[in-house]
Design an enzyme around this catalytic site. Structure first.
Site, PDB file in Angstrom:
ATOM      1  N   GLU A  38       0.810  -1.213   0.000  1.00 24.88           N
ATOM      2  CA  GLU A  38       0.000   0.000   0.000  1.00 24.88           C
ATOM      3  C   GLU A  38       0.852   1.277   0.000  1.00 24.88           C
ATOM      4  OE1 GLU A  38      -3.369   0.430  -0.307  1.00 24.88           O
ATOM      5  OE2 GLU A  38      -2.877   2.558  -0.264  1.00 24.88           O
ATOM      6  N   THR A  80      -5.807   1.509  -5.634  1.00 26.04           N
ATOM      7  CA  THR A  80      -5.424   0.096  -5.513  1.00 26.04           C
ATOM      8  C   THR A  80      -6.100  -0.755  -6.576  1.00 26.04           C
ATOM      9  OG1 THR A  80      -5.428   0.414  -3.115  1.00 26.04           O
ATOM     10  CG2 THR A  80      -5.150  -1.838  -3.911  1.00 26.04           C
ATOM     11  N   HIS A 195      -1.736   3.228   4.724  1.00 25.70           N
ATOM     12  CA  HIS A 195      -2.751   3.945   3.940  1.00 25.70           C
ATOM     13  C   HIS A 195      -2.990   5.305   4.579  1.00 25.70           C
ATOM     14  CE1 HIS A 195      -6.525   4.922   1.976  1.00 25.70           C
ATOM     15  NE2 HIS A 195      -6.403   3.862   1.200  1.00 25.70           N
ATOM     16  N   ASP A 254       1.452  -0.073  -4.984  1.00 24.40           N
ATOM     17  CA  ASP A 254       0.208   0.046  -5.759  1.00 24.40           C
ATOM     18  C   ASP A 254       0.027   1.429  -6.394  1.00 24.40           C
ATOM     19  OD1 ASP A 254      -0.427   1.310  -3.335  1.00 24.40           O
ATOM     20  OD2 ASP A 254      -2.370   0.301  -3.095  1.00 24.40           O
ATOM     21  N   HIS A 255       0.436   2.483  -5.673  1.00 27.81           N
ATOM     22  CA  HIS A 255       0.273   3.861  -6.184  1.00 27.81           C
ATOM     23  C   HIS A 255       0.977   4.799  -5.222  1.00 27.81           C
ATOM     24  CE1 HIS A 255      -2.693   4.211  -2.996  1.00 27.81           C
ATOM     25  NE2 HIS A 255      -3.259   3.102  -3.455  1.00 27.81           N
TER      26      HIS A 255
HETATM   27  C1  GP9 Z   1      -8.891  -0.878   0.445  1.00 35.82           C
HETATM   28  C2  GP9 Z   1      -7.467  -0.743   0.083  1.00 35.82           C
HETATM   29  C3  GP9 Z   1      -7.124   0.693  -0.103  1.00 35.82           C
HETATM   30  O1  GP9 Z   1      -9.366  -2.172   0.461  1.00 35.82           O
HETATM   31  O2  GP9 Z   1      -7.129  -1.518  -1.002  1.00 35.82           O
HETATM   32  O3  GP9 Z   1      -7.630   1.205  -1.279  1.00 35.82           O
HETATM   33  P1  GP9 Z   1      -7.067   2.570  -1.879  1.00 35.82           P
HETATM   34  O4  GP9 Z   1      -7.741   3.690  -1.168  1.00 35.82           O
HETATM   35  O5  GP9 Z   1      -5.598   2.598  -1.631  1.00 35.82           O
HETATM   36  O6  GP9 Z   1      -7.400   2.501  -3.304  1.00 35.82           O
HETATM   37 MN    MN Z   2      -3.907   1.533  -2.199  1.00 27.72          MN
END
Ligand code: GP9
Ligand code: MN
Length: 403
Positions: A38, A80, A195, A254-255
Protein backbone atom coordinates in the site's frame (compact mmCIF):
# COMPACT_ATOMS: atom_id res chain seq x y z
CA UNK A 1 -17.02 -5.60 -33.03
CA UNK A 2 -14.76 -8.44 -34.12
CA UNK A 3 -12.97 -6.19 -36.60
CA UNK A 4 -12.17 -3.76 -33.77
CA UNK A 5 -10.49 -6.48 -31.78
CA UNK A 6 -8.46 -7.48 -34.84
CA UNK A 7 -7.21 -3.93 -35.14
CA UNK A 8 -6.15 -3.86 -31.47
CA UNK A 9 -4.57 -7.29 -31.67
CA UNK A 10 -2.53 -6.27 -34.70
CA UNK A 11 -1.31 -3.32 -32.67
CA UNK A 12 -0.37 -5.22 -29.51
CA UNK A 13 1.12 -8.15 -31.42
CA UNK A 14 3.40 -5.78 -33.30
CA UNK A 15 4.76 -4.73 -29.90
CA UNK A 16 5.28 -8.30 -28.68
CA UNK A 17 8.76 -9.08 -27.36
CA UNK A 18 10.24 -12.55 -27.14
CA UNK A 19 11.15 -13.74 -23.64
CA UNK A 20 14.62 -14.23 -22.25
CA UNK A 21 15.40 -17.92 -22.71
CA UNK A 22 16.87 -18.40 -19.23
CA UNK A 23 13.90 -16.77 -17.48
CA UNK A 24 11.19 -18.45 -19.55
CA UNK A 25 9.59 -21.13 -17.38
CA UNK A 26 11.75 -20.36 -14.34
CA UNK A 27 8.69 -20.26 -12.06
CA UNK A 28 6.90 -23.21 -13.61
CA UNK A 29 4.72 -25.10 -11.08
CA UNK A 30 5.90 -22.88 -8.26
CA UNK A 31 3.52 -20.99 -6.03
CA UNK A 32 3.24 -17.33 -6.98
CA UNK A 33 2.91 -14.85 -4.15
CA UNK A 34 2.10 -11.27 -5.13
CA UNK A 35 2.30 -8.59 -2.49
CA UNK A 36 0.63 -5.29 -3.26
CA UNK A 37 2.32 -2.83 -0.91
CA UNK A 38 0.00 0.00 0.00
CA UNK A 39 1.06 3.54 -0.97
CA UNK A 40 4.80 2.89 -1.06
CA UNK A 41 6.93 5.03 -3.37
CA UNK A 42 10.52 4.37 -4.38
CA UNK A 43 11.86 7.48 -2.70
CA UNK A 44 11.76 5.74 0.70
CA UNK A 45 14.02 2.90 -0.47
CA UNK A 46 17.56 3.19 0.92
CA UNK A 47 16.60 6.43 2.61
CA UNK A 48 17.17 7.17 6.29
CA UNK A 49 15.48 9.23 8.98
CA UNK A 50 17.92 10.28 11.71
CA UNK A 51 20.31 7.52 10.66
CA UNK A 52 17.59 4.84 10.68
CA UNK A 53 16.55 3.09 7.47
CA UNK A 54 12.87 3.48 6.59
CA UNK A 55 12.79 0.10 4.83
CA UNK A 56 15.57 -2.13 6.21
CA UNK A 57 13.90 -5.35 5.05
CA UNK A 58 13.15 -4.11 1.55
CA UNK A 59 16.62 -2.58 1.23
CA UNK A 60 18.14 -5.91 2.07
CA UNK A 61 15.83 -7.81 -0.27
CA UNK A 62 17.24 -5.89 -3.25
CA UNK A 63 20.44 -7.96 -3.08
CA UNK A 64 18.53 -11.24 -3.42
CA UNK A 65 16.03 -10.10 -6.04
CA UNK A 66 15.53 -8.62 -9.43
CA UNK A 67 14.81 -5.07 -8.42
CA UNK A 68 13.36 -2.60 -10.90
CA UNK A 69 14.53 0.91 -10.19
CA UNK A 70 12.50 2.61 -12.92
CA UNK A 71 9.15 0.93 -12.36
CA UNK A 72 6.12 3.26 -12.27
CA UNK A 73 2.60 2.92 -10.98
CA UNK A 74 0.10 3.74 -13.73
CA UNK A 75 -3.02 4.25 -11.66
CA UNK A 76 -5.53 7.05 -11.58
CA UNK A 77 -8.62 7.56 -9.41
CA UNK A 78 -9.13 3.81 -9.07
CA UNK A 79 -6.03 3.64 -6.87
CA UNK A 80 -5.42 0.10 -5.51
CA UNK A 81 -8.12 -1.31 -7.77
CA UNK A 82 -6.47 0.22 -10.84
CA UNK A 83 -3.15 -1.35 -9.90
CA UNK A 84 -4.86 -4.72 -9.54
CA UNK A 85 -6.47 -4.26 -12.93
CA UNK A 86 -3.20 -3.31 -14.61
CA UNK A 87 -1.34 -6.25 -13.10
CA UNK A 88 -3.92 -8.91 -13.88
CA UNK A 89 -4.86 -7.73 -17.39
CA UNK A 90 -1.98 -5.71 -18.82
CA UNK A 91 -4.64 -3.15 -19.72
CA UNK A 92 -4.86 0.42 -18.45
CA UNK A 93 -7.45 1.50 -15.91
CA UNK A 94 -9.69 4.42 -16.82
CA UNK A 95 -8.64 8.06 -16.89
CA UNK A 96 -11.37 8.84 -14.37
CA UNK A 97 -13.51 6.70 -12.11
CA UNK A 98 -12.61 3.07 -11.52
CA UNK A 99 -12.86 0.27 -14.05
CA UNK A 100 -13.53 -2.09 -11.12
CA UNK A 101 -16.86 -0.32 -10.66
CA UNK A 102 -17.85 0.50 -14.22
CA UNK A 103 -16.75 -2.61 -16.14
CA UNK A 104 -16.96 -5.63 -13.88
CA UNK A 105 -19.41 -7.12 -16.36
CA UNK A 106 -16.84 -7.26 -19.15
CA UNK A 107 -15.21 -10.34 -20.55
CA UNK A 108 -11.53 -10.52 -19.52
CA UNK A 109 -8.65 -12.82 -20.13
CA UNK A 110 -6.93 -12.10 -16.85
CA UNK A 111 -3.96 -13.77 -15.23
CA UNK A 112 -6.01 -15.75 -12.65
CA UNK A 113 -8.21 -17.18 -15.38
CA UNK A 114 -5.22 -18.16 -17.53
CA UNK A 115 -3.41 -19.70 -14.56
CA UNK A 116 -6.53 -21.60 -13.57
CA UNK A 117 -6.45 -23.28 -16.94
CA UNK A 118 -2.90 -24.35 -16.03
CA UNK A 119 -4.14 -25.97 -12.81
CA UNK A 120 -3.28 -23.11 -10.51
CA UNK A 121 -5.52 -22.21 -7.58
CA UNK A 122 -6.00 -18.45 -7.54
CA UNK A 123 -6.91 -16.20 -4.64
CA UNK A 124 -6.69 -12.80 -3.00
CA UNK A 125 -6.13 -12.09 0.68
CA UNK A 126 -7.13 -8.68 1.97
CA UNK A 127 -8.76 -7.78 5.28
CA UNK A 128 -11.43 -5.40 4.01
CA UNK A 129 -15.09 -5.77 3.09
CA UNK A 130 -15.46 -7.81 -0.05
CA UNK A 131 -17.48 -5.16 -1.84
CA UNK A 132 -14.92 -2.39 -1.36
CA UNK A 133 -13.87 -1.30 -4.87
CA UNK A 134 -16.49 -3.78 -6.09
CA UNK A 135 -13.86 -6.46 -5.62
CA UNK A 136 -16.30 -9.31 -5.09
CA UNK A 137 -17.79 -8.84 -8.55
CA UNK A 138 -14.57 -7.92 -10.34
CA UNK A 139 -12.60 -10.81 -8.85
CA UNK A 140 -15.18 -13.16 -10.28
CA UNK A 141 -14.83 -11.54 -13.69
CA UNK A 142 -11.04 -11.90 -13.46
CA UNK A 143 -11.33 -15.57 -12.61
CA UNK A 144 -10.23 -15.76 -8.98
CA UNK A 145 -11.20 -18.95 -7.18
CA UNK A 146 -11.48 -17.32 -3.79
CA UNK A 147 -11.31 -13.99 -1.97
CA UNK A 148 -10.26 -14.19 1.67
CA UNK A 149 -11.84 -10.90 2.73
CA UNK A 150 -12.40 -9.45 6.20
CA UNK A 151 -14.73 -12.31 7.11
CA UNK A 152 -11.70 -14.64 6.95
CA UNK A 153 -9.81 -12.64 9.57
CA UNK A 154 -10.17 -12.02 13.26
CA UNK A 155 -10.20 -8.29 13.60
CA UNK A 156 -10.31 -6.70 17.05
CA UNK A 157 -9.65 -3.26 18.52
CA UNK A 158 -6.26 -4.50 19.69
CA UNK A 159 -5.04 -5.71 16.31
CA UNK A 160 -6.42 -2.83 14.23
CA UNK A 161 -5.40 0.69 13.35
CA UNK A 162 -6.55 3.15 10.72
CA UNK A 163 -8.25 1.23 7.92
CA UNK A 164 -8.32 -2.06 9.81
CA UNK A 165 -6.27 -5.13 10.61
CA UNK A 166 -2.60 -4.32 11.09
CA UNK A 167 -0.35 -5.73 8.38
CA UNK A 168 1.67 -8.02 10.69
CA UNK A 169 -1.51 -9.60 12.07
CA UNK A 170 -2.91 -9.84 8.55
CA UNK A 171 0.12 -11.77 7.33
CA UNK A 172 0.20 -13.93 10.45
CA UNK A 173 -3.45 -14.91 10.07
CA UNK A 174 -3.01 -15.47 6.33
CA UNK A 175 -0.56 -18.33 6.90
CA UNK A 176 -3.38 -20.74 7.78
CA UNK A 177 -5.32 -19.69 4.68
CA UNK A 178 -2.26 -20.23 2.52
CA UNK A 179 -1.81 -23.70 3.96
CA UNK A 180 -5.44 -24.52 3.27
CA UNK A 181 -5.04 -23.92 -0.47
CA UNK A 182 -4.39 -26.48 -3.17
CA UNK A 183 -1.02 -26.06 -4.89
CA UNK A 184 0.32 -24.59 -7.03
CA UNK A 185 -1.37 -21.33 -6.16
CA UNK A 186 -1.34 -17.74 -7.36
CA UNK A 187 -2.19 -15.58 -4.36
CA UNK A 188 -2.24 -11.83 -4.03
CA UNK A 189 -1.84 -10.11 -0.66
CA UNK A 190 -2.96 -6.51 -0.30
CA UNK A 191 -1.56 -4.61 2.69
CA UNK A 192 -3.46 -1.85 4.46
CA UNK A 193 -1.62 -0.17 7.32
CA UNK A 194 0.39 2.20 5.14
CA UNK A 195 -2.75 3.94 3.94
CA UNK A 196 -3.58 7.62 4.25
CA UNK A 197 -3.85 9.14 6.88
CA UNK A 198 -0.94 6.90 7.99
CA UNK A 199 -2.04 6.20 11.54
CA UNK A 200 0.06 3.95 13.75
CA UNK A 201 -0.13 2.62 17.32
CA UNK A 202 2.73 3.78 19.47
CA UNK A 203 4.17 0.30 19.95
CA UNK A 204 4.49 -0.07 16.17
CA UNK A 205 6.40 3.13 15.63
CA UNK A 206 10.00 2.06 15.04
CA UNK A 207 11.39 5.33 13.69
CA UNK A 208 10.79 9.01 14.41
CA UNK A 209 8.32 11.03 12.43
CA UNK A 210 9.74 13.63 10.08
CA UNK A 211 9.78 17.26 10.94
CA UNK A 212 8.40 18.88 7.77
CA UNK A 213 5.34 21.09 7.39
CA UNK A 214 3.27 18.09 6.28
CA UNK A 215 1.86 15.91 9.00
CA UNK A 216 0.97 13.40 6.29
CA UNK A 217 4.56 13.00 5.11
CA UNK A 218 5.85 13.08 8.69
CA UNK A 219 3.70 10.09 9.63
CA UNK A 220 4.09 8.33 6.28
CA UNK A 221 7.70 7.30 6.94
CA UNK A 222 6.64 5.61 10.19
CA UNK A 223 3.85 3.57 8.60
CA UNK A 224 6.13 2.60 5.71
CA UNK A 225 8.64 1.44 8.34
CA UNK A 226 5.90 -0.61 9.98
CA UNK A 227 4.85 -2.22 6.69
CA UNK A 228 8.48 -3.13 6.07
CA UNK A 229 8.52 -4.84 9.47
CA UNK A 230 5.30 -6.70 8.65
CA UNK A 231 6.84 -7.97 5.40
CA UNK A 232 9.82 -9.28 7.32
CA UNK A 233 7.49 -11.06 9.74
CA UNK A 234 5.68 -12.61 6.79
CA UNK A 235 8.86 -13.91 5.15
CA UNK A 236 10.07 -15.35 8.46
CA UNK A 237 6.75 -17.12 8.99
CA UNK A 238 6.71 -18.49 5.43
CA UNK A 239 10.22 -19.86 5.98
CA UNK A 240 9.20 -21.44 9.28
CA UNK A 241 6.19 -23.07 7.62
CA UNK A 242 8.09 -24.40 4.63
CA UNK A 243 6.14 -22.16 2.26
CA UNK A 244 9.07 -20.00 1.20
CA UNK A 245 11.37 -22.22 -0.86
CA UNK A 246 8.83 -23.27 -3.44
CA UNK A 247 7.38 -19.82 -4.07
CA UNK A 248 8.22 -16.93 -6.35
CA UNK A 249 7.53 -13.49 -4.91
CA UNK A 250 6.45 -10.37 -6.70
CA UNK A 251 6.28 -7.26 -4.55
CA UNK A 252 5.19 -3.90 -5.90
CA UNK A 253 3.84 -0.54 -4.79
CA UNK A 254 0.21 0.05 -5.76
CA UNK A 255 0.27 3.86 -6.18
CA UNK A 256 1.64 7.02 -4.63
CA UNK A 257 1.09 7.77 -0.96
CA UNK A 258 2.14 11.40 -1.00
CA UNK A 259 0.36 13.66 -3.46
CA UNK A 260 1.63 16.85 -5.08
CA UNK A 261 -0.23 18.74 -2.40
CA UNK A 262 2.76 17.96 -0.13
CA UNK A 263 5.43 19.15 -2.54
CA UNK A 264 6.87 21.71 -0.15
CA UNK A 265 7.42 19.08 2.54
CA UNK A 266 8.69 16.62 -0.05
CA UNK A 267 11.28 19.10 -1.29
CA UNK A 268 12.47 19.57 2.29
CA UNK A 269 12.77 15.83 2.85
CA UNK A 270 14.50 15.20 -0.48
CA UNK A 271 16.65 18.30 -0.06
CA UNK A 272 15.62 19.78 -3.38
CA UNK A 273 14.88 23.39 -4.12
CA UNK A 274 11.48 22.57 -5.56
CA UNK A 275 9.43 19.71 -6.98
CA UNK A 276 8.99 20.36 -10.70
CA UNK A 277 6.50 18.52 -12.95
CA UNK A 278 9.51 16.42 -14.02
CA UNK A 279 10.18 15.47 -10.38
CA UNK A 280 6.50 14.69 -9.87
CA UNK A 281 6.65 12.12 -12.65
CA UNK A 282 9.84 10.60 -11.23
CA UNK A 283 8.12 10.40 -7.83
CA UNK A 284 5.56 8.03 -9.38
CA UNK A 285 8.15 5.28 -9.25
CA UNK A 286 7.18 2.47 -6.90
CA UNK A 287 9.37 -0.41 -5.72
CA UNK A 288 9.14 -3.62 -7.72
CA UNK A 289 10.82 -6.89 -6.77
CA UNK A 290 10.87 -10.32 -8.30
CA UNK A 291 12.32 -12.59 -5.66
CA UNK A 292 13.10 -16.20 -6.50
CA UNK A 293 14.40 -18.11 -3.45
CA UNK A 294 17.74 -19.75 -4.17
CA UNK A 295 18.24 -17.83 -7.41
CA UNK A 296 21.75 -16.45 -7.92
CA UNK A 297 21.82 -14.12 -10.93
CA UNK A 298 19.90 -11.33 -9.25
CA UNK A 299 20.43 -7.76 -10.30
CA UNK A 300 18.99 -4.29 -10.18
CA UNK A 301 17.50 -3.45 -13.54
CA UNK A 302 17.13 0.00 -15.03
CA UNK A 303 14.54 -0.76 -17.66
CA UNK A 304 11.75 1.82 -17.63
CA UNK A 305 8.57 -0.09 -16.93
CA UNK A 306 5.28 -0.20 -15.08
CA UNK A 307 2.47 -2.26 -13.63
CA UNK A 308 1.20 -3.06 -17.12
CA UNK A 309 4.33 -5.17 -17.68
CA UNK A 310 3.70 -7.59 -14.81
CA UNK A 311 1.27 -9.95 -16.56
CA UNK A 312 3.47 -10.84 -19.56
CA UNK A 313 6.42 -11.19 -17.17
CA UNK A 314 4.60 -13.69 -14.98
CA UNK A 315 3.26 -15.61 -17.96
CA UNK A 316 6.74 -16.01 -19.37
CA UNK A 317 8.21 -16.96 -15.99
CA UNK A 318 5.60 -19.72 -15.89
CA UNK A 319 6.56 -20.85 -19.36
CA UNK A 320 3.30 -19.70 -20.93
CA UNK A 321 3.52 -18.39 -24.48
CA UNK A 322 1.42 -15.24 -24.93
CA UNK A 323 2.13 -13.93 -28.40
CA UNK A 324 -1.59 -13.81 -29.16
CA UNK A 325 -2.65 -12.15 -25.91
CA UNK A 326 -3.87 -8.58 -26.12
CA UNK A 327 -1.50 -6.97 -23.65
CA UNK A 328 -0.12 -3.46 -23.49
CA UNK A 329 2.96 -4.35 -21.46
CA UNK A 330 6.08 -6.33 -22.26
CA UNK A 331 8.03 -8.92 -20.30
CA UNK A 332 10.41 -7.11 -17.93
CA UNK A 333 13.13 -9.68 -18.64
CA UNK A 334 12.88 -9.65 -22.41
CA UNK A 335 16.23 -8.60 -23.89
CA UNK A 336 14.24 -6.97 -26.70
CA UNK A 337 12.01 -4.78 -24.56
CA UNK A 338 12.27 -1.02 -24.99
CA UNK A 339 12.40 1.19 -21.95
CA UNK A 340 9.02 2.86 -21.98
CA UNK A 341 6.13 3.55 -19.67
CA UNK A 342 2.92 5.52 -20.15
CA UNK A 343 1.17 6.99 -17.15
CA UNK A 344 -2.59 7.25 -17.14
CA UNK A 345 -2.55 11.03 -17.64
CA UNK A 346 -0.55 10.67 -20.86
CA UNK A 347 2.83 11.43 -19.33
CA UNK A 348 5.51 8.99 -20.44
CA UNK A 349 9.10 8.05 -19.73
CA UNK A 350 11.75 6.60 -22.02
CA UNK A 351 15.42 5.74 -21.48
CA UNK A 352 16.36 9.32 -22.12
CA UNK A 353 13.31 11.57 -21.74
CA UNK A 354 10.33 12.38 -19.58
CA UNK A 355 7.22 13.93 -21.10
CA UNK A 356 4.56 15.55 -18.94
CA UNK A 357 2.22 18.54 -19.09
CA UNK A 358 3.17 19.37 -22.69
CA UNK A 359 6.84 19.59 -21.79
CA UNK A 360 9.77 17.38 -22.74
CA UNK A 361 12.60 16.86 -20.23
CA UNK A 362 15.98 15.18 -20.32
CA UNK A 363 15.66 12.21 -17.97
CA UNK A 364 19.14 12.46 -16.45
CA UNK A 365 19.01 16.10 -15.49
CA UNK A 366 15.38 17.21 -15.60
CA UNK A 367 16.37 19.96 -18.02
CA UNK A 368 13.61 21.16 -20.38
CA UNK A 369 14.33 20.39 -24.02
CA UNK A 370 12.66 20.82 -27.42
CA UNK A 371 9.48 18.83 -27.90
CA UNK A 372 11.01 17.20 -30.97
CA UNK A 373 12.89 14.82 -28.65
CA UNK A 374 9.66 13.50 -27.15
CA UNK A 375 7.62 13.65 -30.34
CA UNK A 376 8.38 10.13 -31.65
CA UNK A 377 6.93 8.56 -28.50
CA UNK A 378 3.89 10.79 -28.15
CA UNK A 379 1.98 8.92 -30.80
CA UNK A 380 2.77 5.55 -29.23
CA UNK A 381 1.71 6.75 -25.78
CA UNK A 382 -1.58 8.02 -27.20
CA UNK A 383 -2.23 4.82 -29.13
CA UNK A 384 -1.50 2.61 -26.10
CA UNK A 385 -4.11 4.46 -24.05
CA UNK A 386 -6.54 4.70 -26.96
CA UNK A 387 -6.51 1.02 -27.84
CA UNK A 388 -6.61 -0.09 -24.22
CA UNK A 389 -9.64 2.15 -23.60
CA UNK A 390 -11.23 0.75 -26.72
CA UNK A 391 -10.87 -2.78 -25.33
CA UNK A 392 -12.68 -1.79 -22.16
CA UNK A 393 -15.40 0.50 -23.50
CA UNK A 394 -16.24 -1.88 -26.31
CA UNK A 395 -15.92 -4.98 -24.09
CA UNK A 396 -13.93 -6.32 -27.02
CA UNK A 397 -12.72 -9.55 -25.43
CA UNK A 398 -16.29 -10.77 -25.94
CA UNK A 399 -15.30 -11.12 -29.58
CA UNK A 400 -12.09 -12.97 -28.83
CA UNK A 401 -12.63 -16.37 -30.40
CA UNK A 402 -9.49 -17.82 -28.82
CA UNK A 403 -11.06 -17.61 -25.36
C1 GP9 B 1 -8.89 -0.88 0.45
C2 GP9 B 1 -7.47 -0.74 0.08
C3 GP9 B 1 -7.12 0.69 -0.10
O1 GP9 B 1 -9.37 -2.17 0.46
O2 GP9 B 1 -7.13 -1.52 -1.00
O3 GP9 B 1 -7.63 1.21 -1.28
P1 GP9 B 1 -7.07 2.57 -1.88
O4 GP9 B 1 -7.74 3.69 -1.17
O5 GP9 B 1 -5.60 2.60 -1.63
O6 GP9 B 1 -7.40 2.50 -3.30
MN1 MN C 1 -3.91 1.53 -2.20
Amino acid sequence: SSSDILEVRNYTMSNYKKPDATMFGIAQDKNIILISMESIQSFVINKEVDGEEITPFLNNLIKDSYYFENFYHQTSQGKTSDSEFLVDNSLFGKDSGAVFFTHSGNEYNALPEILKSKDYYTSVMHANNKSFWNRDLMYEALGYDHFFDIASYEVTDENSIGWGLKDADFFEQSIAHLKSQPTPFYTKFITLTNHFPFELSEEDQFIDELDTNSRTLNQYVTTVRYMDYALEVFFDRLKAEGLYENAVFILYGDHYGISDYHNKAMSMFLEKEEITPFDSVQLQRVPMYIHIPGHVNNKTLQTVSGQIDVKPTILHMLGIEDRNEIQFGTDLFSPYRKSFVVLRDGSFVTDTHVYTKDTCYLKNTGEEVEMTYCEPYRQKAKLDLHYSDKMIYGDLLRFDLDN
